[in-house]
Design an enzyme around this catalytic site. Sequence first.
Site, PDB file in Angstrom:
ATOM      1  N   HIS A  81      -4.967   8.859   3.869  1.00  8.22           N
ATOM      2  CA  HIS A  81      -5.869   9.353   4.908  1.00  8.22           C
ATOM      3  C   HIS A  81      -6.597  10.616   4.478  1.00  8.22           C
ATOM      4  CE1 HIS A  81      -7.516   9.791   8.908  1.00  8.22           C
ATOM      5  NE2 HIS A  81      -7.122  11.054   8.929  1.00  8.22           N
ATOM      6  N   GLY A 105      -4.615  10.450  11.932  1.00 11.23           N
ATOM      7  CA  GLY A 105      -5.978  10.308  12.435  1.00 11.23           C
ATOM      8  C   GLY A 105      -6.270  11.232  13.588  1.00 11.23           C
ATOM      9  N   HIS A 120       0.831  -1.202   0.000  1.00  6.57           N
ATOM     10  CA  HIS A 120       0.000   0.000   0.000  1.00  6.57           C
ATOM     11  C   HIS A 120       0.863   1.249   0.000  1.00  6.57           C
ATOM     12  CE1 HIS A 120      -2.628  -3.139   1.728  1.00  6.57           C
ATOM     13  NE2 HIS A 120      -3.515  -2.564   0.951  1.00  6.57           N
ATOM     14  N   THR A 156      -9.773   1.977   7.287  1.00  6.13           N
ATOM     15  CA  THR A 156      -9.914   1.983   8.736  1.00  6.13           C
ATOM     16  C   THR A 156     -10.642   3.231   9.206  1.00  6.13           C
ATOM     17  OG1 THR A 156      -7.802   0.823   8.866  1.00  6.13           O
ATOM     18  CG2 THR A 156      -8.658   1.750  10.902  1.00  6.13           C
TER      19      THR A 156
END
Length: 569
Positions: free
Chosen positions: A397, A554, A217, A440
């Site tokens: 993200h 995050g 990834h 996620t």
Amino acid sequence: MTKIFGDPSEFVDDSVAGFVDLYSHYVQPVPHGVIRSTATPEGKVAVIAGGGSGHYPAFAGYVGPGLADGAVCGNVFASPSTRWVYDVAKAANRGGGVVLGFGNYAGDILNFGLAAERLRAEGIPAELLVVTDDVASEGQGANGQRRGIAGDVVAFKIAGAAAEAGYDFDGVVRVARHANDVTRSMGIAFAGCTLPGETEPLFTVTPGHMGVGLGIHGEPGISEEPIGTPVEIADLLVEKVLAGKPEGTTDGGKIAVLVNGLGSTKYEELFLLYVPIAARLREAGYEIVAPQVGELVTSLDMAGCSLTVTWLDDELEKLWTDPAQCPALSVGTTIETTPAPTYEVPEDEVADYTGTPTEANESGQQVASLIEAVRDVLKDAEAELGRIDAIAGDGDHGTGMVNGSVAAAQAARAAADAGAGAGSTLAAAGGAWADRAGGTSGVIWGVLLHAFADQLGDEGKPTAEQVAAGATASVEAVQRLAGARVGNKTMVDAQVPFAETLAERVGAGDDLKTAFTTAAQAATAAAEATKDLRPQIGRARPLAERSLGHPDAGAVSLALVTRTVADEL
């Protein structure tokens, strides 16, 4: 660099459209994936492969007779959402149960796991096939296990062959998990990959060197070494794979071997490299059975390759060599097929908010406006969030947060305009966020917003106490789902001080805006402090040292959301 694309957010949908047109004799489209276009018997076990896109031929390229029954296509390098996995599994189900196969990454575990729970609740047997072949991440991947890389091909092929041969549900699960248990891989990279629409790669490699132990990834290797000769590269890969030899296997015997190109390494280079790899393995006493060399599981345009070895017993050897025909792999004799009926997309259920009280709907409108403000801020922050995430992760993200918030804003506005109150509007936003963002963060934000929404309800205007209770409930929900705790270097490090500070200030009598602003400041300080932490879970864990000195993406994005809401209240 990925050079051919239109709107980067539509890259996956656009490429899948071309794929299904080209290979219509193997596959047909379903929402967010493909299933076979050839008929399969009732009662057959369905094997579903899936994960983020950017890995072609994984995963859609392995759908066809003798292999997978369907594939779920997430956003680039991001897990498909729970809803996407569930929908593809339902479309492929023939009454024999569903085996859901994917690489061992946190987002996939969450989304495929929740989809399996939903299928079981409807009486459909469902089990997970979590591929864990990467020796470079021993003990460092999701749930403390190895990551999944090119071993996906072996596990999915053996599962598909078993299902095609008529194994029952438990038999397919057993043999597929056994295949994974005896498979090991190791990869190297010469250059990183670049996401569609971006101009810089997710990582770089020192000229004349290679990253050893990369992820698929866009995660960089765990170390760098000078590029050697083909024999030296072969020695490195074989040594590391054999050093990770599974317990219970013996030296020598039969093995399946895959030499896999990661996206921009020429087939001629892979053929050349196979020669010393095969020689080294044969010198060690192994007999190679039906080797595969080529692009099998890629990482967009990454330059590099990986070696996969599976230790075969008699059952695994037969299943590995059984016939299969799909866009990316043809093995053995042709399997006779007939066309399947064209899949028809079922109509979605539409919530009816008629009759919601006027005051409640005003609150719903306010929630929708807050989500729209969050969307706008996240769009502006997309590149920076991606940059932070790429330091020790896969760099998606920022894109995931934008995709999720855009869908959430649209769903929230539609719900509010239909008469929904605050709770229903926020719940609609949460469902859309999880569905569109995937990965996620997508499933976590979906759960977070749903837990918050349950505390707000739809009766009139939510009180400050209800908002504080929503923040507390959202923490509990995220920790229950993801298993993260303060100090793990995740969004929880910012979420917990936010919720605790909000509850404290509301309890002390502050009005909502004042309390929310103070809590957002606490979240921001906590997010910045994550730069001193080492990640304990998730994709960044194998690259913990690279993460030091940089905050968690995050946590940064959660703090940004809380500041935005505080400003808008």
